[in-house]
Structure formats: structure tokens, C-alpha cells
Scaffold this motif. Structure first.
Motif, mmCIF file in Angstrom:
data_model
loop_
_atom_site.group_PDB
_atom_site.id
_atom_site.type_symbol
_atom_site.label_atom_id
_atom_site.label_comp_id
_atom_site.label_asym_id
_atom_site.label_seq_id
_atom_site.Cartn_x
_atom_site.Cartn_y
_atom_site.Cartn_z
ATOM 1 N N LYS A 56 0.832 -1.215 0.000
ATOM 2 C CA LYS A 56 0.000 0.000 0.000
ATOM 3 C C LYS A 56 0.866 1.265 0.000
ATOM 4 O O LYS A 56 0.666 2.187 0.787
ATOM 5 C CB LYS A 56 -0.958 -0.002 1.205
ATOM 6 C CG LYS A 56 -1.971 -1.133 1.180
ATOM 7 C CD LYS A 56 -2.998 -0.994 2.266
ATOM 8 C CE LYS A 56 -4.006 -2.132 2.237
ATOM 9 N NZ LYS A 56 -4.768 -2.187 0.971
ATOM 10 N N GLN A 57 1.817 1.313 -0.925
ATOM 11 C CA GLN A 57 2.713 2.460 -1.055
ATOM 12 C C GLN A 57 2.319 3.300 -2.261
ATOM 13 O O GLN A 57 2.803 3.088 -3.371
ATOM 14 C CB GLN A 57 4.166 1.997 -1.214
ATOM 15 C CG GLN A 57 4.847 1.661 0.103
ATOM 16 C CD GLN A 57 6.333 1.473 -0.088
ATOM 17 O OE1 GLN A 57 6.790 0.413 -0.452
ATOM 18 N NE2 GLN A 57 7.092 2.535 0.178
ATOM 19 N N THR A 58 1.466 4.258 -2.051
ATOM 20 C CA THR A 58 1.064 5.152 -3.125
ATOM 21 C C THR A 58 2.207 6.114 -3.448
ATOM 22 O O THR A 58 2.847 6.665 -2.556
ATOM 23 C CB THR A 58 -0.186 5.946 -2.732
ATOM 24 O OG1 THR A 58 -1.232 5.028 -2.398
ATOM 25 C CG2 THR A 58 -0.642 6.851 -3.862
ATOM 26 N N ARG A 59 2.432 6.326 -4.737
ATOM 27 C CA ARG A 59 3.456 7.264 -5.187
ATOM 28 C C ARG A 59 2.797 8.474 -5.848
ATOM 29 O O ARG A 59 1.916 8.328 -6.699
ATOM 30 C CB ARG A 59 4.417 6.608 -6.185
ATOM 31 C CG ARG A 59 5.400 7.576 -6.842
ATOM 32 C CD ARG A 59 6.449 6.843 -7.652
ATOM 33 N NE ARG A 59 7.264 5.986 -6.774
ATOM 34 C CZ ARG A 59 8.237 5.180 -7.225
ATOM 35 N NH1 ARG A 59 8.487 5.112 -8.522
ATOM 36 N NH2 ARG A 59 8.921 4.444 -6.361
ATOM 37 N N PHE A 60 3.234 9.662 -5.429
ATOM 38 C CA PHE A 60 2.785 10.893 -6.084
ATOM 39 C C PHE A 60 4.025 11.671 -6.496
ATOM 40 O O PHE A 60 4.859 12.011 -5.660
ATOM 41 C CB PHE A 60 1.909 11.732 -5.149
ATOM 42 C CG PHE A 60 1.353 12.966 -5.798
ATOM 43 C CD1 PHE A 60 0.749 12.914 -7.045
ATOM 44 C CD2 PHE A 60 1.435 14.205 -5.168
ATOM 45 C CE1 PHE A 60 0.231 14.049 -7.651
ATOM 46 C CE2 PHE A 60 0.910 15.352 -5.756
ATOM 47 C CZ PHE A 60 0.304 15.265 -7.002
ATOM 48 N N TYR A 61 4.132 11.931 -7.798
ATOM 49 C CA TYR A 61 5.333 12.551 -8.359
ATOM 50 C C TYR A 61 4.949 13.800 -9.138
ATOM 51 O O TYR A 61 3.983 13.801 -9.910
ATOM 52 C CB TYR A 61 6.038 11.554 -9.273
ATOM 53 C CG TYR A 61 7.407 11.975 -9.742
ATOM 54 C CD1 TYR A 61 8.522 11.805 -8.927
ATOM 55 C CD2 TYR A 61 7.600 12.514 -11.011
ATOM 56 C CE1 TYR A 61 9.790 12.169 -9.359
ATOM 57 C CE2 TYR A 61 8.853 12.879 -11.456
ATOM 58 C CZ TYR A 61 9.955 12.706 -10.626
ATOM 59 O OH TYR A 61 11.214 13.073 -11.054
#
Length: 377
Positions: free
Chosen positions: A234-239
Motif C-alpha cells: 500500500k505504497q502510493t506514489r505521487f510525483y
């Protein structure tokens, strides 16, 4: 299988080249739509690199994916491309070879490593520049591509080397009638992935908002929302990718870039968070270029990459990857379609992360000289 695909593509070029050379008779009705076009093009870049601090190493540092081989002449990127452009349909197919494909596509299935582009699109509106494209395409995240000839510096910036060069999925693109604004939204297979990451089942999303006034000014904001980890973590990435290209004349220009990303801290085996908040990394870059003549340029670059938690670049050192980079290069256009370049590049890290061998002593600095010859046709 790879040899068969490449042979088929080359055969297509040879068999249809005569059709491309023939001009299409224009329609008698001036209001009629232009005839569809099938065009072929190619690109090749040869290079040689010398790492002064790791003279016996066969490869440049692990966070670099272009111009990777040390002390040998090699092909960074070469491809043949077929492009179809009609009034309401378009498509691209480009087959690649080189060390760029070898290292940057290492996570893909062997056959897919030869694909530089493979996409098709349909225009959704008769009166608006609104397109739906699907397949594998070059990334809209960042101001640099794998085609060195189109970039201001010979080698790619740290931000480009460690963010997507290519994306796979479907995208919706709209260009305003005045040509100044581009709006893009896409659904992707993941963070630079043609094959979806095992254990990751959700789609990734990406956007782009770009404002452009010819070649004088470009302002861009691109994003990525998804993950590059299995669902169980559950590691959401926002870039976020921001850049401005200021080029008021053909004489002098400046590129300013700043990227920042965040991965949510993962779940442990017990279902608890490893900690609150997110792992954050960021990287600013400045590139300046000056035309010394109608055929030559000099360019300088200063950049910094901070990834203390090793999300993108893992070092195993106390402070993670906290590295300054700088470079200076000279370009000379032998012909309009052929460019010779030479570049000196250095890195300086907070920790000693540059080691010639797994057991050898490590250094805090790394310096190298690279030269290349790139041609397009």
C-alpha cells in the motif's frame, strides 16, 4: 524471436521505401482533407566514455542508464521508425537497439526491450485537436528524452535517468486552437513499465499541463499517481515534474527544472505502517546553453539529487543518495543531421558511494569524459 521482429521491420522498410519516395497527387478539391502519409526515419548514436575515478570498471555508476559502458565504443541508441499520419488516425512503430535499451528496459520481457515506440491513435473530434492514443510511447514527464541529439547536454540529467523515459497505457491529449496549451491525461501500466509489476493490480494515472509560446518559452507541470510496489505494501506514489525552458533567441537559453516525489511508507507484515508520513525525494536542475556559431553550442549543467531513504537510488550508506552533479559540453553540427559532442561530467556525493568493485575502496566523487556522434535520417 527478437531477430525475427527486427528482420520483419527492416524488410517492411525496404519493400515500402519506394512508395514513400513517390509524391501523392493532390486532390482537385482544395477543401479536401490531406492524403494520409507513411514516413520512415532513423536515429543512431555512437559513444565512448572514460571514467577517471573507476578506470577498470566496465560500467558507469548504477543510477545512470544512458552512455553506460566504460572504456569502449558502443551504441547508446539506434532505432528505425515508421509513422502513419492521417486526418483522424495515426500510429508509430520504432524498433531499437543499444545499451540504453539494454539497461533501461532490463525489467521488461526480452522481446519488449526492442520497442522504442508502438502506439496508435484516433482523433475524437472533427473540429478539435483531441486524440486518444494507446500503446507504448515516450514519456511526457520531463524535458529530456533518450534521443541525445534533441537534448541540450550529451548525457541525461539525474532527474531524467531516474524518472520514466517511456510509458505504456492509454492517453487523451488536447491542444488548443492557438497552439499554446497542451492538456493530457493518461491511464498507465505503471512507473515506466510495459509489463505490469507482479503483485500490483491497480492502474496508474498521469497528467500534463503545458504552456508554450513557440520556441521562446515553455512551462510544464506533469504528475504521476500510482505505485511501483506490490499492492500488499500500500505504497502510493505521487510525483510532480516542473520545468521551464526560456529560449528568447537562438543564441542563449536556460532550462530550469524541479521534481519532487513521495512514496507512502509501507505496511509491515503485521499490517502496521513502518512509520507515519512518506519517503520524499527531490531534484533541482539548471542547464544553460549558448550558441558559439551557427553550427556549435556550449552548455553547462548544475544539478542536485536528494533521496536519503533510497526510494529511487539505493546506496546502503548512512545519508542515502545526496549528490551534486555538474557538466560542461561542446556540440558541433557536422551536417544538419549529424552532431559531434564532447562532455566532461562530475558527481560529488555526501557519502562515499562510488566504488570500482564490490570489495574495493569507495570515493565521494566521480568524474568522466564522454564523446558521441549522433545522426538522424
Amino acid at each position: 524471436m527478437k531477430k525475427t521482429l527486427v528482420s520483419t521491420f527492416i524488410g517492411l522498410l525496404l519493400n515500402t521505401g519506394s512508395l514513400v519516395a513517390q509524391s501523392t497527387t493532390p486532390p482537385t478539391d482544395s477543401a479536401a482533407a490531406p492524403a494520409p502519409k507513411l514516413t520512415f526515419s532513423g536515429y543512431a548514436e555512437l559513444y565512448y566514455g572514460q571514467d577517471f575515478d573507476q578506470p577498470n570498471a566496465q560500467e558507469r555508476p548504477g543510477f545512470l542508464y544512458n552512455h553506460k559502458r566504460n572504456r569502449e565504443v558502443n551504441v547508446n541508441l539506434a532505432f528505425l521508425k515508421a509513422a502513419y499520419a492521417g486526418e483522424r488516425l495515426r500510429g508509430n512503430l520504432a524498433i531499437q537497439v543499444g545499451t540504453y535499451a539494454q539497461y533501461n528496459y532490463a525489467a521488461e520481457q526480452p522481446l519488449l526491450r526492442n520497442i522504442y515506440e508502438a502506439n496508435a491513435g484516433v482523433k475524437l473530434s472533427k473540429n478539435r485537436d483531441l486524440w486518444l492514443d494507446a500503446g507504448v510511447f515516450t514519456s511526457h514527464i520531463g524535458f529530456e528524452s533518450a534521443i541525445s541529439k534533441d537534448c541540450w547536454t550529451l548525457t541525461r540529467s539525474l532527474v531524467a535517468e531516474n524518472s520514466p523515459y517511456y510509458l505504456a497505457g492509454a492517453k487523451l491529449t488536447y491542444n488548443t486552437p492557438n497552439g499554446k496549451w497542451t492538456l493530457l491525461g493518461s491511464v498507465l501500466n505503471g512507473w515506466q513499465r510495459i509489463n505490469r509489476l507482479p503483485g500490483y493490480t491497480k492502474p496508474s494515472l498521469s497528467t500534463q499541463v503545458q504552456y508554450k509560446t513557440g520556441s521562446a518559452l515553455t512551462l510544464n507541470w506533469s504528475t504521476f499517481l500510482g505505485s511501483d510496489r506490490p499492492d500488499s505494501l500500500k505504497q502510493t506514489r505521487f510525483y510532480n515534474n516542473f520545468y521551464a525552458i526560456i529560449n528568447p533567441t537562438d543564441k542563449f537559453g536556460v532550462t530550469l527544472g524541479f521534481d519532487i516525489g513521495a512514496d507512502r511508507k509501507p505496511l509491515t507484515r503485521g499490517g502496521q505502517r513502518l512509520g507515519t508520513g512518506s519517503y520524499v525525494w527531490y531534484t533541482p536542475v539548471v542547464i544553460a546553453r549558448y550558441a558559439t556559431s551557427s553550427r556549435s553550442y556550449v552548455a553547462g549543467r548544475v544539478e542536485y539529487y536528494d533521496d536519503k531513504d533510497g526510494v529511487i537510488i539505493s546506496t546502503g550508506s548512512a545519508n542515502g543518495f545526496k549528490t551534486w552533479g555538474y557538466s560542461i559540453n561542446y556540440d558541433y553540427a557536422i551536417f544538419p543531421s549529424a552532431v559531434w559532442r564532447i562532455e566532461y561530467r562530475g558527481f560529488s556525493s555526501k557519502d562515499a558511494i562510488f566504488a570500482e568493485t564490490a570489495t574495493g575502496p569507495a570515493r565521494r566523487t566521480n568524474n568522466a569524459l564522454t564523446t558521441s556522434l549522433a545522426i538522424s535520417f
